[in-house]
Design an enzyme around this catalytic site. Structure first.
Site, PDB file in Angstrom:
ATOM      1  N   LYS A  83       0.856  -1.187   0.000  1.00  0.00           N
ATOM      2  CA  LYS A  83       0.000   0.000   0.000  1.00  0.00           C
ATOM      3  C   LYS A  83       0.891   1.235   0.000  1.00  0.00           C
ATOM      4  O   LYS A  83       1.766   1.389   0.860  1.00  0.00           O
ATOM      5  CB  LYS A  83      -0.862  -0.037   1.267  1.00  0.00           C
ATOM      6  CG  LYS A  83      -2.199   0.641   1.144  1.00  0.00           C
ATOM      7  CD  LYS A  83      -2.999   0.309   2.403  1.00  0.00           C
ATOM      8  CE  LYS A  83      -4.361   0.948   2.399  1.00  0.00           C
ATOM      9  NZ  LYS A  83      -5.024   0.771   3.690  1.00  0.00           N
TER      10      LYS A  83
HETATM   11  O1  G3P Z   1      -9.125   1.900   4.337  1.00  0.00           O
HETATM   12  C1  G3P Z   1      -8.943   3.212   4.790  1.00  0.00           C
HETATM   13  C2  G3P Z   1      -9.694   3.372   6.042  1.00  0.00           C
HETATM   14  O2  G3P Z   1      -9.100   2.623   7.035  1.00  0.00           O
HETATM   15  C3  G3P Z   1      -9.871   4.765   6.492  1.00  0.00           C
HETATM   16  O3  G3P Z   1     -11.040   4.778   7.214  1.00  0.00           O
HETATM   17  O4  G3P Z   1     -12.713   5.634   8.764  1.00  0.00           O
HETATM   18  O5  G3P Z   1     -10.278   6.180   9.101  1.00  0.00           O
HETATM   19  O6  G3P Z   1     -11.549   7.224   7.241  1.00  0.00           O
HETATM   20  P1  G3P Z   1     -11.411   6.019   8.118  1.00  0.00           P
END
Ligand code: G3P
Length: 224
Positions: A83
């Site tokens: 990633k």
């Molecule tokens: O896959 C990316 C994700 O983990 C981000 O999620 O909820 O932190 O915006 P969030």
């Protein structure tokens, strides 16, 4: 649409795998910070649970640093996807990884053009962050829809991975927008399983079954 789990929690991953719906896993430094231990060990253990793609994120800002970290991850298991955050150096690293046959997931994508560039550089997975765009009053799902359409028009092999999914509605919307993959927190996966009428129905069926059995037992006791 494939479903990935967005977590580094081994028990959550084992549970989703047992349900038979797990197509892969994404991790990031924030998710790893919640479980701790050795990142290599966590990632290797995840790769032992699912044969689907498992994203491991590089931290370096410079191209050589990203390449060193990514090559190291790629040796941990055959299903590792490196990633890489969207940036000028990130694009260069993605392109170099592609030449080496190492699969990449371009993360922190917030516009259709960023996604298009990541695909052209050779990323296998492109991760627009839907929830974080919604948070700032922009429609995150538009990026999913536009990238899915562009990849279809130009027959681009990269897959659109809807990330930063916050609720079950996001999952349905991502599927309708043409996302190839949605990566979801375990809590959202559980929310997808349940419906109040399903849960109520199960309780009622059990209650009626027990009443019927008790009545049958009472009838046969009266006869004998
Ligand atoms: O896959 C990316 C994700 O983990 C981000 O999620 O909820 O932190 O915006 P969030």
């Amino acid at each position: 649409m494939k479903i990935f789990l967005d977590t580094a929690d081994i028990e959550e991953i084992r549970t989703a795998a047992r349900w038979g719906i797990l197509d892969g896993v994404t991790t990031n430094p924030t998710l790893y910070a919640k479980v701790g231990g050795s990142y290599d060990d966590v990632v290797k253990e995840i790769c032992g649970i699912t044969s689907g793609p498992v994203s491991a994120e590089v931290i370096a800002d410079d191209v050589e640093g990203m390449l060193a970290e990514g090559r190291h991850f790629a040796k941990l298991a055959p299903n590792i996807v490196v990633k890489v955050a969207m940036s000028e150096n990130g694009l260069e690293a993605i392109s170099r990884f592609a030449e080496e046959g190492i699969k990449t997931n371009c993360t922190l994508v917030f516009s259709t053009n960023q996604g298009l560039l990541a695909a052209k550089a050779g990323a296998s997975l492109i991760s627009p962050f839907v929830g974080r765009l919604d948070d700032i009053n922009q429609d995150g799902m538009t990026i999913i829809r536009e990238l899915a359409e562009i990849f279809s028009i130009y027959d681009i092999d990269s897959e659109v991975l809807a990330a930063s999914i916050r609720n079950p509605l996001h999952v349905t919307q991502a599927a309708l927008a043409g996302a190839h993959i949605a990566t979801v927190p375990f809590k959202v996966l559980q929310q997808m399983v349940h419906h109040p009428l399903t849960d109520k129905g199960i309780v009622q069926f059990k209650k009626d079954w027990e009443s019927a059995r008790a009545a049958a037992a009472a009838r046969s006791a009266t006869k004998s």
